[in-house]
Design a protein around this motif. Structure first.
Motif, PDB file in Angstrom:
ATOM      1  N   VAL A 169       0.818  -1.210   0.000  1.00 41.29           N
ATOM      2  CA  VAL A 169       0.000   0.000   0.000  1.00 41.29           C
ATOM      3  C   VAL A 169       0.851   1.258   0.000  1.00 41.29           C
ATOM      4  CG1 VAL A 169      -1.951  -1.184   1.089  1.00 41.29           C
ATOM      5  CG2 VAL A 169      -0.328   0.078   2.523  1.00 41.29           C
ATOM      6  N   GLU A 170       2.109   1.142   0.448  1.00 45.71           N
ATOM      7  CA  GLU A 170       3.011   2.289   0.308  1.00 45.71           C
ATOM      8  C   GLU A 170       3.226   2.590  -1.167  1.00 45.71           C
ATOM      9  OE1 GLU A 170       6.255   0.920   2.676  1.00 45.71           O
ATOM     10  OE2 GLU A 170       5.644   2.087   4.441  1.00 45.71           O
ATOM     11  N   ARG A 204      -4.738   2.046   0.065  1.00 47.54           N
ATOM     12  CA  ARG A 204      -4.648   2.424   1.477  1.00 47.54           C
ATOM     13  C   ARG A 204      -6.046   2.485   2.081  1.00 47.54           C
ATOM     14  NH1 ARG A 204      -0.021   7.133   0.798  1.00 47.54           N
ATOM     15  NH2 ARG A 204       1.443   5.750  -0.294  1.00 47.54           N
ATOM     16  N   ARG A 205      -6.078   2.332   3.390  1.00 52.21           N
ATOM     17  CA  ARG A 205      -7.353   2.184   4.094  1.00 52.21           C
ATOM     18  C   ARG A 205      -8.307   3.333   3.813  1.00 52.21           C
ATOM     19  NH1 ARG A 205      -7.043   0.925  10.395  1.00 52.21           N
ATOM     20  NH2 ARG A 205      -6.897   3.180  10.648  1.00 52.21           N
ATOM     21  N   PRO A 248      -1.151   3.805  -3.456  1.00 52.53           N
ATOM     22  CA  PRO A 248      -2.007   4.586  -2.557  1.00 52.53           C
ATOM     23  C   PRO A 248      -3.487   4.242  -2.657  1.00 52.53           C
ATOM     24  CG  PRO A 248      -0.409   6.003  -3.667  1.00 52.53           C
ATOM     25  CD  PRO A 248      -0.263   4.636  -4.280  1.00 52.53           C
ATOM     26  N   ASP A 250      -3.256   4.368   7.775  1.00 51.25           N
ATOM     27  CA  ASP A 250      -3.007   4.006   6.376  1.00 51.25           C
ATOM     28  C   ASP A 250      -1.648   3.334   6.202  1.00 51.25           C
ATOM     29  OD1 ASP A 250      -4.547   6.356   4.015  1.00 51.25           O
ATOM     30  OD2 ASP A 250      -5.389   5.017   5.528  1.00 51.25           O
ATOM     31  N   LEU A 251      -0.640   3.895   6.863  1.00 52.62           N
ATOM     32  CA  LEU A 251       0.721   3.404   6.673  1.00 52.62           C
ATOM     33  C   LEU A 251       1.382   3.064   8.007  1.00 52.62           C
ATOM     34  CD1 LEU A 251       1.889   5.920   3.904  1.00 52.62           C
ATOM     35  CD2 LEU A 251       1.097   3.565   3.625  1.00 52.62           C
TER      36      LEU A 251
END
Lengths: 208, 237
Positions: free
Chosen positions: B42-43, B49-50, B46, B69-70
Motif C-alpha cells: 500500500v506504500e 490504502r485504508r 495509494p 493508512d501506513l
C-alpha cells in the motif's frame, strides 16, 4: 491461468493500464491517460463500476470499456452461450423489458451480456448468439474478457458461478441495473419474476 | 514459494453430475502474506490504502487492525499474517507481484498431500476447528507452523484464506443474506451436498466461503499467493 499471465502487466484493480483504442465510430471518451492513476480520481465513496477500466472485446471484435455505457442505464447479465436452460430465459426476459420500455427510454438503455465462458464464447460465437436471438447492436453489447477479468466483475456484482465440468455452469441468476454513472441501482434475482419493476426502475433512472 | 504437484481434485462440495478437476502443478507461497508485506504494497499503491480504497472493492473493516493508512500498530505485528483484507485487495496484491490467488482446487490440493498420515490429518482438522471456535489474536508470525509434506505452512488453524474462485462456492441458502437464495436462483444447482461429511474442518472452510462477499474484510481472513508453471524459482542471491 496459464503461462501467458506472466507476460501481462499486473492487471485488474491496482494496475496502470495502457489506454484502450477508441472504437471506430464512437464518440471519444475522456483520455485514459488523464485518469490512469486513481488516487484523487476515485474517491473512496465512488461506487461506479466504471472504475473497472480494462477493455473487453465485443461481438464485433472491438475493444469496449464498461465506461463507454456511461450516460445510459444498463441492464447487465452474466451468461454463457451453451447454457440450455436458464440463460435463454434471462435473455428473453431482457428482451421483454426492452419491449416494455417506452420507445424514447428504450433508445437510451443498454443491455449488456458478459460471458462467464470466454474459452467457448469467443467474440465470433457472441456475434452468432446476438444474431440468432435478434439482439439489436445499437442497444445490446455482448462482451468477452479474460477469466480473471470476468471473476472480478462477478465479484463486484455479487454473482457466483462454477463450472460443472461438463461444459455447463451453475450460476447466480441475476439481472443487475446500473444507473447512468455505472453504479448498481438494484438487481433482480431468480426466474419468473415480474418485469415491470425493472422497467419502472430504468425509466426512473432516465428521468433523473 | 514451493512447487505443489498437480492432481485430481474432486470438489468437497459435490454438485450432482460434477466431474473432478485436473489441477496442473503450480507454485504456492509457503506462508500467508504478512502485515509488513502488505504495508509495502500500500506504500507503493495509494489507492489500496485504508482511507483511499474504493468501497466497490473493500468494506469498512478493511485493514481494521492497523493503526493507520501506513502504520501497523500493536494489533498488527509486522510478521503476522495480514487479515481484514478483501478479495479484491488480496487479488491486487498478488498481481502486483506477478502472482495470483490460488484456486480453491489448488489450495485444497496443497492442504491435503496424499501421503500425509491419518494422525497429521486429524491434528490439522482439530486446529481448524479450534480456530473456527476462537480466532487467535494477535496472530503468530506467518510460517510458524511446521511444513506439510509439500513444504507448505499455516494451511490449517492460523487463518482462513481467500482463493481466486471463492465465489464458485454455492449453497442452497446463505445465512448472511437477508433472505434465503433458493435452488431456483442457482442455475444448474440440482443437488448440492458434501462429498464427505466426516471431514468437518474442510466442510467449515467451504461453508465459510459461501458466506462471503468479495468486499469483506474479516479478522481471521487473509491470503497467500500462487503462480502458474512454467516459472523458475529465483536463485537466492
Amino acid at each position: 491461468m496459464d503461462a501467458a499471465v506472466s507476460t501481462l502487466m499486473a492487471v485488474a484493480l491496482a494496475s496502470l493500464l495502457a489506454p484502450a483504442p477508441a472504437p471506430a465510430g464512437e464518440a471519444p471518451e475522456h483520455s485514459h491517460a488523464s485518469h490512469s492513476v486513481l488516487p484523487g480520481d476515485a474517491p473512496a465513496s465512488d461506487r461506479s463500476l466504471y472504475q473497472l477500466d480494462e477493455p473487453w472485446t465485443d461481438a464485433n471484435a472491438r475493444a469496449v470499456t464498461l465506461g463507454s455505457f456511461r450516460g445510459s442505464p444498463v441492464l447487465l447479465v452474466l451468461f454463457y452461450g451453451t447454457c440450455d436452460s436458464v440463460c435463454p430465459v434471462i435473455v428473453r426476459d431482457l428482451q421483454k423489458v426492452e419491449a416494455l420500455l417506452p420507445e424514447a427510454d428504450r433508445a437510451r438503455t443498454k443491455f449488456v451480456l458478459v460471458t462467464i465462458d470466454p474459452a467457448v464464447d469467443t467474440p465470433e460465437r457472441l456475434h452468432e448468439y446476438a444474431a440468432k436471438h435478434g439482439l439489436d447492436p445499437a442497444r445490446w453489447s455482448l462482451l468477452h474478457g479474460r477469466p480473471d477479468q470476468v471473476r472480478v466483475l462477478a465479484n463486484v456484482l455479487g454473482i457466483r458461478y462454477r463450472p460443472t465440468g461438463t461444459g455447463q455452469y451453475s450460476h447466480t441468476i441475476r439481472i443487475t441495473v446500473l444507473d447512468r454513472d455505472g453504479r448498481i441501482a438494484g438487481h433482480e434475482d431468480g426466474l419468473a419474476r415480474p418485469l415491470e419493476p425493472i422497467v419502472a426502475k430504468v425509466s426512473a433512472l432516465l428521468a433523473q | 514459494m514451493v512447487r505443489v504437484p498437480g492432481g485430481l481434485y474432486g470438489p468437497f462440495q459435490q454438485v450432482e453430475g460434477e466431474a473432478p478437476t485436473r489441477v496442473a502443478a503450480f507454485w504456492l507461497d509457503v506462508r500467508p502474506v504478512t502485515n509488513a508485506e502488505f504495508l509495502a504494497f500500500v506504500e507503493a499503491q495509494p489507492r489500496w490504502r485504508r482511507t483511499q480504497a474504493s468501497r466497490l472493492f473493500v468494506d469498512d473493516a478493511y485493514l481494521a487492525a492497523w493503526a493507520g493508512d501506513l502504520a501497523l500498530g500493536t494489533a498488527a505485528p509486522p510478521e503476522a499474517p495480514v487479515t481484514y483484507v478483501s478479495w479484491f485487495a488480496s487479488d491486487a496484491y498478488c498481481r502486483a507481484r506477478d502472482k495470483r490467488l490460488p484456486t480453491e482446487a489448488e489450495w485444497e490440493l496443497a492442504a491435503a498431500p496424499p501421503d500425509e498420515d491419518a494422525a497429521a490429518r486429524a491434528e490439522a482438522e482439530a486446529r481448524v476447528l479450534a480456530m473456527s471456535a476462537a480466532p487467535r489474536s494477535p496472530l503468530p508470525p506467518a510460517g510458524a507452523m511446521p511444513p506439510n509434506a509439500y513444504g507448505v505452512r499455516d494451511l490449517h488453524g492460523v487463518i482462513w484464506e481467500w482463493v481466486a474462485d471463492w465465489n464458485a462456492s454455492l449453497a442452497a441458502s446463505d445465512s448472511r443474506r437477508d433472505r434465503d437464495r433458493t435452488l431456483e436462483e442457482v442455475c444448474g444447482g440440482a443437488a448440492v451436498g458434501a462429498a464427505d461429511p466426516k471431514r468437518y474442518a474442510t466442510f467449515l472452510r467451504f461453508a465459510f466461503r459461501t458466506t462471503l462477499q468479495a468486499t469483506y474484510a474479516l479478522q481471521s481472513l487473509g491470503f497467500r499467493c500462487a503462480r502458474s508453471l512454467p516459472w523458475t524459482l529465483p536463485s537466492p542471491p
